[in-house]
Design a protein around this motif. Structure first.
Motif, PDB file in Angstrom:
ATOM      1  N   TYR A   1      -4.702  -1.107  -7.722  1.00 16.96           N
ATOM      2  CA  TYR A   1      -5.610  -0.095  -7.154  1.00 16.96           C
ATOM      3  C   TYR A   1      -5.056   0.422  -5.832  1.00 16.96           C
ATOM      4  O   TYR A   1      -5.028   1.633  -5.577  1.00 16.96           O
ATOM      5  CB  TYR A   1      -6.985  -0.750  -6.982  1.00 16.96           C
ATOM      6  CG  TYR A   1      -8.014   0.031  -6.212  1.00 16.96           C
ATOM      7  CD1 TYR A   1      -8.089   1.426  -6.252  1.00 16.96           C
ATOM      8  CD2 TYR A   1      -8.976  -0.651  -5.450  1.00 16.96           C
ATOM      9  CE1 TYR A   1      -9.068   2.114  -5.542  1.00 16.96           C
ATOM     10  CE2 TYR A   1      -9.961   0.032  -4.747  1.00 16.96           C
ATOM     11  CZ  TYR A   1      -9.990   1.400  -4.790  1.00 16.96           C
ATOM     12  OH  TYR A   1     -10.970   2.078  -4.095  1.00 16.96           O
ATOM     13  N   GLN A   2      -4.568  -0.491  -4.999  1.00 15.81           N
ATOM     14  CA  GLN A   2      -3.988  -0.083  -3.725  1.00 15.81           C
ATOM     15  C   GLN A   2      -2.699   0.706  -3.922  1.00 15.81           C
ATOM     16  O   GLN A   2      -2.453   1.700  -3.217  1.00 15.81           O
ATOM     17  CB  GLN A   2      -3.727  -1.306  -2.848  1.00 15.81           C
ATOM     18  CG  GLN A   2      -4.994  -1.969  -2.342  1.00 15.81           C
ATOM     19  CD  GLN A   2      -4.720  -3.051  -1.313  1.00 15.81           C
ATOM     20  OE1 GLN A   2      -3.639  -3.629  -1.271  1.00 15.81           O
ATOM     21  NE2 GLN A   2      -5.706  -3.333  -0.467  1.00 15.81           N
TER      22      GLN A   2
ATOM     23  N   SER B   1      -3.515   4.213  -5.066  1.00 16.55           N
ATOM     24  CA  SER B   1      -4.067   4.966  -3.941  1.00 16.55           C
ATOM     25  C   SER B   1      -2.970   5.367  -2.962  1.00 16.55           C
ATOM     26  O   SER B   1      -2.996   6.462  -2.391  1.00 16.55           O
ATOM     27  CB  SER B   1      -5.138   4.133  -3.223  1.00 16.55           C
ATOM     28  OG  SER B   1      -6.230   3.863  -4.086  1.00 16.55           O
TER      29      SER B   1
ATOM     30  N   SER C   1      -8.720   8.012  -6.768  1.00 16.94           N
ATOM     31  CA  SER C   1      -8.729   6.662  -6.223  1.00 16.94           C
ATOM     32  C   SER C   1     -10.094   6.007  -6.394  1.00 16.94           C
ATOM     33  O   SER C   1     -10.200   4.833  -6.783  1.00 16.94           O
ATOM     34  CB  SER C   1      -8.351   6.706  -4.738  1.00 16.94           C
ATOM     35  OG  SER C   1      -8.503   5.438  -4.141  1.00 16.94           O
TER      36      SER C   1
ATOM     37  N   THR D   1     -10.746   0.768  -0.621  1.00 21.22           N
ATOM     38  CA  THR D   1      -9.405   1.332  -0.472  1.00 21.22           C
ATOM     39  C   THR D   1      -9.456   2.858  -0.431  1.00 21.22           C
ATOM     40  O   THR D   1      -8.707   3.495   0.305  1.00 21.22           O
ATOM     41  CB  THR D   1      -8.490   0.866  -1.621  1.00 21.22           C
ATOM     42  OG1 THR D   1      -8.359  -0.567  -1.559  1.00 21.22           O
ATOM     43  CG2 THR D   1      -7.102   1.489  -1.509  1.00 21.22           C
ATOM     44  N   THR D   2     -10.370   3.431  -1.197  1.00 21.93           N
ATOM     45  CA  THR D   2     -10.534   4.892  -1.184  1.00 21.93           C
ATOM     46  C   THR D   2     -11.003   5.379   0.179  1.00 21.93           C
ATOM     47  O   THR D   2     -10.547   6.417   0.673  1.00 21.93           O
ATOM     48  CB  THR D   2     -11.534   5.322  -2.267  1.00 21.93           C
ATOM     49  OG1 THR D   2     -11.076   4.878  -3.547  1.00 21.93           O
ATOM     50  CG2 THR D   2     -11.685   6.838  -2.281  1.00 21.93           C
TER      51      THR D   2
ATOM     52  N   LEU E   1      -8.043   5.485   2.295  1.00 19.33           N
ATOM     53  CA  LEU E   1      -7.209   6.643   1.960  1.00 19.33           C
ATOM     54  C   LEU E   1      -7.735   7.891   2.664  1.00 19.33           C
ATOM     55  O   LEU E   1      -6.965   8.635   3.296  1.00 19.33           O
ATOM     56  CB  LEU E   1      -7.196   6.839   0.442  1.00 19.33           C
ATOM     57  CG  LEU E   1      -6.265   7.897  -0.162  1.00 19.33           C
ATOM     58  CD1 LEU E   1      -6.045   7.620  -1.650  1.00 19.33           C
ATOM     59  CD2 LEU E   1      -6.825   9.320  -0.007  1.00 19.33           C
TER      60      LEU E   1
END
Length: 270
Positions: free
Chosen positions: A56-57, A60, A91, A104-105, A108
């Protein structure tokens, strides 16, 4: 060499490099803005790595890179924000599908908006240079004097559950000195001081909110510094926490008054 000496030397070197790139503007400053955004996102992910899915990271990070490439190349604001919006949505959907939430989004968006705001504020003309120097003077003076005034006077804590060292006296002292520094730059730049008084006040307050926000993020992840990338200072987030929020605030003000592509022109007419 003591930590204070290391901190002072690192601070002088960083300030000199940033001011040189600010003077050059254009592509060099866009690259700096993108580098700041990338470093902020790296540190954001590093602090939460134990609780986030690496895939996921990584996705992103790729999405952020796409938005920053568009920024560095020099596309108009509409295209940059369109690419960034797509990156944030992609993301967020990935995080929700993987059951990772959207932390994490958020990182971002936080990192990208800081880079975009700085890059478009500076642009490549005299108005952009004046706007970025106005921003730097306000934020740096606020940060420095909030620390020294707070230590000298003390008193009630500003947000003890988030950052126990910050006081109301430091916040007020930092705001007053930040406004004086920002308005001094505006005076020599030929800006309209009456118009810029509320703006510089907002920037000083926004920079302190940004500082508190980063302190909350670090406390959430139980870390002292965002990283150890900068000798004596910790991480990039530790040094630009107030700047990124203030930059976004100034960009929004300028964009509303003068347009998204040249926000500084409404604040400091050439």
């Amino acid at each position: 060499m003591s930590n204070l000496q290391l901190r002072v030397i690192s601070g002088i070197v960083m300030a000199a490099a940033v001011l040189l790139l600010a003077w050059l503007g254009g592509l060099p400053f866009r690259i700096l803005s993108a580098a700041i955004a990338a470093a902020v996102f790296y540190e954001w992910c590093a602090m939460s790595r134990t609780s986030a899915n690496p895939a996921y990271q990584a996705l992103s990070a790729i999405l952020l890179a796409a938005a920053l490439i568009v920024l560095v190349v020099g596309f108009p604001a509409a295209i940059v924000f369109a690419v960034l919006a797509c990156a944030v949505v992609a993301s967020a959907l990935t995080g929700l599908i993987r059951g990772q939430g959207t932390w994490t989004t958020v990182g971002l968006a936080y990192a990208a908006l800081s880079g975009v705001s700085l890059a478009f504020l500076r642009d490549a003309d005299k108005s952009g240079l004046m706007a970025i120097l106005f921003l730097f003077a306000t934020v740096w003076a606020t940060d420095i004097f909030a620390y020294f005034v707070g230590r000298a006077i003390g008193g009630p804590k500003l947000a003890p559950s988030i950052s126990p060292g910050k006081t109301w006296s430091g916040a007020v002292g930092g705001t007053v000195c930040g406004m004086i520094a920002g308005l001094a730059v505006a005076f020599f730049a030929g800006g309209n001081l009456l118009t810029l008084v509320p703006v510089v006040f907002l920037l000083s307050v926004a920079s302190q909110i940004g500082d508190l926000f980063e302190s909350w993020v670090k406390r959430r992840h139980r870390v002292k510094d965002s990283s150890n990338l900068i000798p004596g200072h910790g991480g990039v987030m530790d040094r630009v926490d107030g700047l990124v929020v203030a930059a976004f605030a100034l960009y929004v003000i300028g964009a509303l008054l003068g347009g998204a592509d040249h926000p500084a022109s409404s604040l400091f007419p050439a």
